[in-house]
Design a protein around this motif. Sequence first.
Motif, PDB file in Angstrom:
ATOM      1  N   ARG A  77       0.818  -1.209   0.000  1.00  0.00           N
ATOM      2  CA  ARG A  77       0.000   0.000   0.000  1.00  0.00           C
ATOM      3  C   ARG A  77       0.856   1.265   0.000  1.00  0.00           C
ATOM      4  NH1 ARG A  77      -3.259  -1.289   5.398  1.00  0.00           N
ATOM      5  NH2 ARG A  77      -3.145  -3.321   4.436  1.00  0.00           N
ATOM      6  N   LYS A  78       0.379   2.261  -0.718  1.00  0.00           N
ATOM      7  CA  LYS A  78       1.096   3.545  -0.741  1.00  0.00           C
ATOM      8  C   LYS A  78       0.776   4.335   0.522  1.00  0.00           C
ATOM      9  CE  LYS A  78       2.195   7.489  -3.535  1.00  0.00           C
ATOM     10  NZ  LYS A  78       1.608   8.541  -4.370  1.00  0.00           N
ATOM     11  N   ALA A  79      -0.490   4.222   0.952  1.00  0.00           N
ATOM     12  CA  ALA A  79      -0.910   4.959   2.152  1.00  0.00           C
ATOM     13  C   ALA A  79      -1.927   4.119   2.905  1.00  0.00           C
ATOM     14  CB  ALA A  79      -1.542   6.275   1.727  1.00  0.00           C
ATOM     15  N   ALA A  80      -2.222   4.537   4.134  1.00  0.00           N
ATOM     16  CA  ALA A  80      -3.254   3.836   4.917  1.00  0.00           C
ATOM     17  C   ALA A  80      -4.596   3.969   4.187  1.00  0.00           C
ATOM     18  CB  ALA A  80      -3.343   4.458   6.302  1.00  0.00           C
ATOM     19  N   PRO A  81      -5.506   2.998   4.388  1.00  0.00           N
ATOM     20  CA  PRO A  81      -6.808   3.091   3.710  1.00  0.00           C
ATOM     21  C   PRO A  81      -7.498   4.411   4.018  1.00  0.00           C
ATOM     22  CG  PRO A  81      -6.599   1.032   4.930  1.00  0.00           C
ATOM     23  CD  PRO A  81      -5.383   1.820   5.233  1.00  0.00           C
ATOM     24  N   GLU A  82      -8.203   4.929   2.998  1.00  0.00           N
ATOM     25  CA  GLU A  82      -8.859   6.226   3.143  1.00  0.00           C
ATOM     26  C   GLU A  82     -10.003   6.174   4.153  1.00  0.00           C
ATOM     27  OE1 GLU A  82     -10.566   9.441  -0.077  1.00  0.00           O
ATOM     28  OE2 GLU A  82      -9.499   7.667  -0.793  1.00  0.00           O
ATOM     29  N   TYR A  83     -10.712   5.039   4.139  1.00  0.00           N
ATOM     30  CA  TYR A  83     -11.871   4.886   5.043  1.00  0.00           C
ATOM     31  C   TYR A  83     -11.645   3.688   5.964  1.00  0.00           C
ATOM     32  CZ  TYR A  83     -13.923   7.648   1.296  1.00  0.00           C
ATOM     33  OH  TYR A  83     -14.156   8.610   0.360  1.00  0.00           O
ATOM     34  N   PRO A  84     -12.160   3.762   7.198  1.00  0.00           N
ATOM     35  CA  PRO A  84     -12.069   2.581   8.059  1.00  0.00           C
ATOM     36  C   PRO A  84     -12.925   1.460   7.474  1.00  0.00           C
ATOM     37  CG  PRO A  84     -13.447   4.282   9.075  1.00  0.00           C
ATOM     38  CD  PRO A  84     -12.894   4.862   7.812  1.00  0.00           C
ATOM     39  N   LYS A  85     -12.579   0.224   7.780  1.00  0.00           N
ATOM     40  CA  LYS A  85     -13.340  -0.910   7.249  1.00  0.00           C
ATOM     41  C   LYS A  85     -14.783  -0.848   7.742  1.00  0.00           C
ATOM     42  CE  LYS A  85     -11.203  -5.294   6.264  1.00  0.00           C
ATOM     43  NZ  LYS A  85     -11.138  -4.932   4.887  1.00  0.00           N
ATOM     44  N   SER A  86     -15.730  -0.972   6.838  1.00  0.00           N
ATOM     45  CA  SER A  86     -17.133  -0.997   7.275  1.00  0.00           C
ATOM     46  C   SER A  86     -17.726  -2.350   6.921  1.00  0.00           C
ATOM     47  CB  SER A  86     -17.923   0.116   6.583  1.00  0.00           C
ATOM     48  OG  SER A  86     -18.029  -0.152   5.206  1.00  0.00           O
ATOM     49  N   ARG A  87     -18.503  -2.892   7.830  1.00  0.00           N
ATOM     50  CA  ARG A  87     -19.189  -4.156   7.579  1.00  0.00           C
ATOM     51  C   ARG A  87     -20.556  -4.122   8.242  1.00  0.00           C
ATOM     52  NH1 ARG A  87     -15.686  -4.685   4.356  1.00  0.00           N
ATOM     53  NH2 ARG A  87     -14.538  -6.560   3.781  1.00  0.00           N
ATOM     54  N   ARG A  88     -21.518  -4.920   7.698  1.00  0.00           N
ATOM     55  CA  ARG A  88     -22.822  -5.057   8.339  1.00  0.00           C
ATOM     56  C   ARG A  88     -22.631  -5.712   9.707  1.00  0.00           C
ATOM     57  NH1 ARG A  88     -25.483  -8.756   4.166  1.00  0.00           N
ATOM     58  NH2 ARG A  88     -27.274  -8.698   5.549  1.00  0.00           N
ATOM     59  N   ASN A  89     -23.667  -5.600  10.548  1.00  0.00           N
ATOM     60  CA  ASN A  89     -23.592  -6.234  11.863  1.00  0.00           C
ATOM     61  C   ASN A  89     -23.459  -7.747  11.705  1.00  0.00           C
ATOM     62  OD1 ASN A  89     -23.859  -3.898  13.365  1.00  0.00           O
ATOM     63  ND2 ASN A  89     -26.098  -3.952  13.157  1.00  0.00           N
TER      64      ASN A  89
END
Length: 225
Positions: free
Chosen positions: A205-217
């Motif tokens: 990866r060039k940089a940390a992910p732009e968004y935090p990981k999102s998942r359904r409950n």
Amino acid sequence: MSNIPNIAKEDIINAFKYRHATKEFDATKKVSEEDMNFILQTANLSPSSFGFEPWHFVVVQDQELRELLKPVAWGAPLKLDTASHFVLGLSMKAPMTKWDTDYIMSMMKDVKQLPEDVIEMYSKFYREFQERDFNLDTDKKLFDWASKQTYIALGNMMTSAALTGIDSCPIEGFHQEKVEALLKEKFGVDTDKYGLSYMVAFGYRKAAPEYPKSRRNFEDIVTWK
Ligand SMILES: Cc1cc2nc3c(=O)[nH]c(=O)nc-3n(C[C@H](O)[C@H](O)[C@H](O)COP(=O)(O)O)c2cc1C
């Protein structure tokens, strides 16, 4: 024989959390040949329906060939420019995977080394499975069935990469017909026998992910009875 795996669950979950669909890689960092072969080995060791292994992986390292893919793969340009390794996940078409093809015969005879009477029995069984149980009565259905197997290898490659700190991005952002025409013309792929299921890029990866990981409950995706 292999040893019973002894990997801490915490490390495995950490790898799953670490993995993300990497949009841009650090073009200066290369995955070693040894690591890339390790990743591809986990594709090779993946399960497949009846063990037919209906896949082939093309590792595209030639920059000119990568350039050719850009106009027909809208989800790929930044990855084609920056990924250390770029893999095409091909799946077999009907002339390879129908129950009575030379390929299936050769899998039973040469790879699995089954005796003649067992081959005859299995052939009958495969025919029933394809024609009666799974209704694989068109070329498209047979290709999609093979594709399902090739996606198992995709998951395994991305997980094994993550477990060793290597990033990846699966890619379906391409025009299937146009890419296949290109694969036939410029990559030497026999597109009567193989189609493209997905592309997958590997690197760092060039940089940390732009968004935090999102998942359904978790509760919404699992039902216990
Ligand atoms: C089959 C498949 C195809 C995908 N195609 C693309 C793609 O063309 N381009 C892209 O940037 N991401 C692609 N993705 C990544 C997904 O958008 C991503 O996995 C999803 O949003 C979840 O994010 P995460 O993988 O970072 O957890 C694809 C993922 C899968 C599994």
